[in-house]
Design a protein around this motif. Structure first.
Motif, PDB file in Angstrom:
ATOM      1  N   ALA A  70       0.833  -1.206   0.000  1.00 14.20           N
ATOM      2  CA  ALA A  70       0.000   0.000   0.000  1.00 14.20           C
ATOM      3  C   ALA A  70       0.869   1.257   0.000  1.00 14.20           C
ATOM      4  O   ALA A  70       0.598   2.220  -0.726  1.00 14.20           O
ATOM      5  CB  ALA A  70      -0.929  -0.007   1.214  1.00 14.20           C
ATOM      6  N   GLY A  71       1.925   1.241   0.814  1.00 11.89           N
ATOM      7  CA  GLY A  71       2.834   2.386   0.836  1.00 11.89           C
ATOM      8  C   GLY A  71       3.536   2.577  -0.495  1.00 11.89           C
ATOM      9  O   GLY A  71       3.722   3.710  -0.960  1.00 11.89           O
ATOM     10  N   HIS A  72       3.914   1.467  -1.114  1.00  6.84           N
ATOM     11  CA  HIS A  72       4.573   1.536  -2.425  1.00  6.84           C
ATOM     12  C   HIS A  72       3.638   2.124  -3.471  1.00  6.84           C
ATOM     13  O   HIS A  72       4.041   2.985  -4.264  1.00  6.84           O
ATOM     14  CB  HIS A  72       5.015   0.139  -2.850  1.00  6.84           C
ATOM     15  CG  HIS A  72       5.474   0.062  -4.277  1.00  6.84           C
ATOM     16  ND1 HIS A  72       6.674   0.585  -4.699  1.00  6.84           N
ATOM     17  CD2 HIS A  72       4.874  -0.456  -5.388  1.00  6.84           C
ATOM     18  CE1 HIS A  72       6.814   0.385  -5.999  1.00  6.84           C
ATOM     19  NE2 HIS A  72       5.733  -0.242  -6.436  1.00  6.84           N
ATOM     20  N   GLN A  73       2.389   1.673  -3.483  1.00  7.81           N
ATOM     21  CA  GLN A  73       1.435   2.172  -4.468  1.00  7.81           C
ATOM     22  C   GLN A  73       1.163   3.656  -4.273  1.00  7.81           C
ATOM     23  O   GLN A  73       0.989   4.398  -5.242  1.00  7.81           O
ATOM     24  CB  GLN A  73       0.126   1.388  -4.374  1.00  7.81           C
ATOM     25  CG  GLN A  73       0.175   0.032  -5.048  1.00  7.81           C
ATOM     26  CD  GLN A  73       0.495   0.150  -6.538  1.00  7.81           C
ATOM     27  OE1 GLN A  73       1.573  -0.229  -6.995  1.00  7.81           O
ATOM     28  NE2 GLN A  73      -0.436   0.675  -7.300  1.00  7.81           N
ATOM     29  N   ALA A 152       5.169   5.091   3.153  1.00 11.40           N
ATOM     30  CA  ALA A 152       5.182   6.055   2.052  1.00 11.40           C
ATOM     31  C   ALA A 152       6.221   7.153   2.292  1.00 11.40           C
ATOM     32  O   ALA A 152       6.951   7.544   1.376  1.00 11.40           O
ATOM     33  CB  ALA A 152       3.796   6.662   1.874  1.00 11.40           C
ATOM     34  N   LYS A 153       6.291   7.642   3.522  1.00 11.01           N
ATOM     35  CA  LYS A 153       7.235   8.722   3.814  1.00 11.01           C
ATOM     36  C   LYS A 153       8.681   8.258   3.705  1.00 11.01           C
ATOM     37  O   LYS A 153       9.579   9.065   3.452  1.00 11.01           O
ATOM     38  CB  LYS A 153       6.952   9.295   5.202  1.00 11.01           C
ATOM     39  CG  LYS A 153       5.664  10.111   5.251  1.00 11.01           C
ATOM     40  CD  LYS A 153       5.364  10.626   6.651  1.00 11.01           C
ATOM     41  CE  LYS A 153       4.050  11.411   6.665  1.00 11.01           C
ATOM     42  NZ  LYS A 153       3.703  11.887   8.027  1.00 11.01           N
ATOM     43  N   SER A 154       8.899   6.959   3.889  1.00 17.00           N
ATOM     44  CA  SER A 154      10.263   6.449   3.715  1.00 17.00           C
ATOM     45  C   SER A 154      10.681   6.463   2.247  1.00 17.00           C
ATOM     46  O   SER A 154      11.867   6.356   1.936  1.00 17.00           O
ATOM     47  CB  SER A 154      10.359   5.020   4.267  1.00 17.00           C
ATOM     48  OG  SER A 154       9.608   4.113   3.466  1.00 17.00           O
ATOM     49  N   GLY A 155       9.701   6.598   1.353  1.00 15.83           N
ATOM     50  CA  GLY A 155      10.009   6.652  -0.078  1.00 15.83           C
ATOM     51  C   GLY A 155      10.097   8.049  -0.638  1.00 15.83           C
ATOM     52  O   GLY A 155      10.134   8.225  -1.863  1.00 15.83           O
ATOM     53  N   ALA A 203      17.799  -7.059  -6.572  1.00  9.63           N
ATOM     54  CA  ALA A 203      17.800  -6.110  -5.456  1.00  9.63           C
ATOM     55  C   ALA A 203      16.552  -6.200  -4.583  1.00  9.63           C
ATOM     56  O   ALA A 203      16.644  -6.060  -3.355  1.00  9.63           O
ATOM     57  CB  ALA A 203      17.943  -4.686  -5.995  1.00  9.63           C
ATOM     58  N   ALA A 204      15.382  -6.418  -5.195  1.00  8.93           N
ATOM     59  CA  ALA A 204      14.143  -6.404  -4.413  1.00  8.93           C
ATOM     60  C   ALA A 204      14.097  -7.481  -3.332  1.00  8.93           C
ATOM     61  O   ALA A 204      13.734  -7.191  -2.183  1.00  8.93           O
ATOM     62  CB  ALA A 204      12.939  -6.511  -5.346  1.00  8.93           C
ATOM     63  N   PRO A 205      14.456  -8.739  -3.627  1.00  9.84           N
ATOM     64  CA  PRO A 205      14.440  -9.742  -2.550  1.00  9.84           C
ATOM     65  C   PRO A 205      15.429  -9.440  -1.427  1.00  9.84           C
ATOM     66  O   PRO A 205      15.215  -9.829  -0.277  1.00  9.84           O
ATOM     67  CB  PRO A 205      14.824 -11.040  -3.280  1.00  9.84           C
ATOM     68  CG  PRO A 205      14.460 -10.800  -4.704  1.00  9.84           C
ATOM     69  CD  PRO A 205      14.747  -9.349  -4.931  1.00  9.84           C
ATOM     70  N   GLU A 206      16.492  -8.729  -1.762  1.00 12.65           N
ATOM     71  CA  GLU A 206      17.540  -8.441  -0.776  1.00 12.65           C
ATOM     72  C   GLU A 206      17.233  -7.187   0.046  1.00 12.65           C
ATOM     73  O   GLU A 206      17.440  -7.162   1.261  1.00 12.65           O
ATOM     74  CB  GLU A 206      18.877  -8.264  -1.496  1.00 12.65           C
ATOM     75  CG  GLU A 206      20.065  -8.076  -0.577  1.00 12.65           C
ATOM     76  CD  GLU A 206      20.439  -9.341   0.168  1.00 12.65           C
ATOM     77  OE1 GLU A 206      21.072  -9.233   1.239  1.00 12.65           O
ATOM     78  OE2 GLU A 206      20.088 -10.440  -0.311  1.00 12.65           O
ATOM     79  N   GLY A 210      13.198  -0.714  -0.871  1.00 13.52           N
ATOM     80  CA  GLY A 210      14.346   0.092  -1.284  1.00 13.52           C
ATOM     81  C   GLY A 210      14.929  -0.405  -2.592  1.00 13.52           C
ATOM     82  O   GLY A 210      15.308   0.383  -3.466  1.00 13.52           O
ATOM     83  N   GLY A 211      14.985  -1.723  -2.752  1.00 12.71           N
ATOM     84  CA  GLY A 211      15.472  -2.300  -3.997  1.00 12.71           C
ATOM     85  C   GLY A 211      14.534  -2.034  -5.160  1.00 12.71           C
ATOM     86  O   GLY A 211      14.973  -1.791  -6.289  1.00 12.71           O
ATOM     87  N   VAL A 212      13.219  -2.071  -4.879  1.00 13.00           N
ATOM     88  CA  VAL A 212      12.229  -1.780  -5.927  1.00 13.00           C
ATOM     89  C   VAL A 212      12.359  -0.337  -6.388  1.00 13.00           C
ATOM     90  O   VAL A 212      12.389  -0.047  -7.593  1.00 13.00           O
ATOM     91  CB  VAL A 212      10.799  -2.051  -5.420  1.00 13.00           C
ATOM     92  CG1 VAL A 212       9.770  -1.611  -6.458  1.00 13.00           C
ATOM     93  CG2 VAL A 212      10.618  -3.531  -5.096  1.00 13.00           C
TER      94      VAL A 212
END
Length: 251
Positions: A70-73, A152-155, A203-206, A210-212
């Motif tokens: 949800a945060g990513h979207q 969301a704010k972390s992004g 990167a994403a699994p690791e 952040g990797g995404v």
């Protein structure tokens, strides 16, 4: 039946328009149509490359769980919405460049090219500053869930820092179309999508979201770099535009 009425009206309008301008011709199969289909096929492939990369990033984000997703979207929607504001600039640049290019007024075309890139860079930087300081207010319009807002704010760095890159990438896309540089637009997108997708898978699994986000920034960066490299190398139609001598100066 309203849909049937609309079809009838559309057919009448097309019939009347065809009496003034040739829309339907018996010579539809020819060199022009073949070029049209080739260019259309390249752009369809380019669009598929974009969709596959974006879909992969969403799929990998979804594996992090419902709250991170949800945060990513939320971040992604703000990112795309603000980035697409540069599309207006890209469309204007495309139209202006196409006009001067078809007239072989290469000096004016160069001016359009430089101005659009400069305005795109300034616009992207301004959007980055606005988003960096105002992202909290923007994100609160979508949800009041503290967990989602925290993600969301972390992004915010992802959303803000990428804006100048996005601006250049979108503007260059418009410039491609202005000079019908469809082949390079498609192949460079295939390359950017392939490299970014490989990075996302590693990167994403690791590193999770952040990797995404890093993968998406890489995707847009490769698009921007590919466009600037094309201009710098003066390949294809850009050789005529970026040459020092304007055709009109020779006449």
């Amino acid at each position: 039946n309203l849909p049937a009425v609309r079809y009838v009206i559309a057919c009448i309008l097309l019939w009347k328009l065809n009496s003034k301008v040739v829309i339907f011709s018996g010579k539809i199969i020819g060199g022009g149509m073949i070029r049209y289909l080739k260019s259309g096929g390249l752009l369809i492939g380019r669009t598929i490359a974009v969709l596959l990369t974006m879909t992969l990033s969403t799929s990998l984000a979804a594996r992090e769980g419902p709250v991170p997703m949800a945060g990513h979207q939320l971040c992604l929607q703000v990112w795309l919405t603000i980035s697409l504001l540069n599309d207006a600039l890209a469309l204007a640049g495309q139209a202006l460049l196409a006009t001067e290019y078809t007239k072989r007024n290469y000096k004016q075309a160069r001016m359009v090219l430089y101005r659009v890139l400069q305005i795109g860079g300034v616009t992207g930087t301004a959007l980055a500053i606005i988003l960096f300081f105002g992202f909290g207010s923007f994100s609160s319009l979508f949800t009041d869930d503290p967990a989602v807002l925290g993600i969301a704010k972390s992004g915010v760095w992802f959303v803000a820092i990428s804006q100048p890159i996005n601006a250049v990438a979108f503007v260059v896309d418009g410039l491609y179309y202005g000079v019908s540089d469809f082949a390079y637009a498609a192949y460079s997108m295939f390359f950017a999508g392939a490299i970014s997708s490989a990075f996302l898978l590693v990167a994403a699994p690791e590193f999770g979201l952040g990797g995404v986000w890093a993968g998406l920034i890489l995707f847009m960066s490769l698009r921007a770099v590919a466009g600037l490299w094309r201009l710098g190398s003066k390949g294809g139609p850009w050789n005529s535009i970026l040459s020092e001598t304007d055709l009109r100066d020779k006449m």
